[in-house]
Design an enzyme around this catalytic site. Sequence first.
Site, PDB file in Angstrom:
ATOM      1  N   CYS A  77      56.485  -0.299  39.378  1.00  0.00           N
ATOM      2  CA  CYS A  77      55.542  -0.570  40.462  1.00  0.00           C
ATOM      3  C   CYS A  77      54.883  -1.906  40.129  1.00  0.00           C
ATOM      4  O   CYS A  77      55.294  -2.588  39.181  1.00  0.00           O
ATOM      5  CB  CYS A  77      54.542   0.561  40.676  1.00  0.00           C
ATOM      6  SG  CYS A  77      53.456   0.916  39.301  1.00  0.00           S
ATOM      7  N   CYS A 151      56.800   1.774  44.697  1.00  0.00           N
ATOM      8  CA  CYS A 151      55.738   1.287  45.576  1.00  0.00           C
ATOM      9  C   CYS A 151      56.241   0.479  46.764  1.00  0.00           C
ATOM     10  O   CYS A 151      55.464  -0.228  47.407  1.00  0.00           O
ATOM     11  CB  CYS A 151      54.772   0.432  44.769  1.00  0.00           C
ATOM     12  SG  CYS A 151      55.546  -0.965  43.920  1.00  0.00           S
TER      13      CYS A 151
END
Length: 322
Positions: A77, A151
């Site tokens: 992420c 993400c």
Amino acid sequence: VILLETLRCGASLSSVSQAGHPDGPAGSAPPLSGPHAGPDSMGNTCQSPSVLGDGLDGGMSYTTYGPQYAKNVMFLCNHNSCRSQMADGWLRHLRGQASVGVASAGIVGGTAVKEGAITVMKDAGVDIAAFTSDAMADFRPEDFDVVISCCGCGDKLNGDKEVWKKRPVFQDWNLDDPPAIDPGDLSAYRRVRGECKAKVEELLQSLSSPTFAAPQALTYGKQYEKNVMFLCNHNSCRSQMADGLLRHLRGKASVGVASAGIVGGTAVKEGAITVMKDAGVDIAAFTSDAMADFRPEDFDVVISCCGCGDKLNGDKEVWKKR
């Protein structure tokens, strides 16, 4: 504890990974691989740090990923502070006896593990308090079979970072960012924790499949009499269904297949995965790829699944000439 044990045993400090996720940051020496050969100066038998924990008991582990595992997963992420940490913790907690290694890192860099993530994971019985927040730059993509962007930040993996998307399996889970949306009661953290757990369970199930992650070169190529390419805008739904169904239905026919996005790859839609699974076709481990990563001359048949043939113009028109 690991540092003191290493010093006590007289082991080379260069063997200790300082990036927090052992066994893999680029430039670190291989971990010690068993009990020390003999006693230390105090007469105590020394053990290598590689047997000092599994990373979920408050101590670092030298065995969280590496060649000792059949498959290795990297969770990414932006800053390795929340979603990728949850995923990392869940996989270690849920893998059981499965030979699956795991690490997590930040595409931009490491910061710190969010307290909210630590709290809600502890409530679920998973302790990530000792996890460190590390940078993707400290790892080597070739050490991983599966790369998951937690993400929706796969578009940041460009330039010299694009190699991370070229691993046998790349997925973009696009989980919400709890620190950005939580109202203060940790409800967003809990929701994403549950969503992350479900995805990790699906991932582990797909990893256990004997057909998992067949390299793209094996799904099509000169070993087949005919090769088919299914195209749509983003290789996220229709072309993935077609790809999965052809593999499922071809039987002994010598027909290779691939699928790609004319605009580019994003992620395979959960709805597509669900309805295909209902029909007995598992596409959970399929990757969403860009047409630019393929050569038209490798295919005899090109199918536009979305009525987007008009986008195959200019230098892309060669795809329509197959």
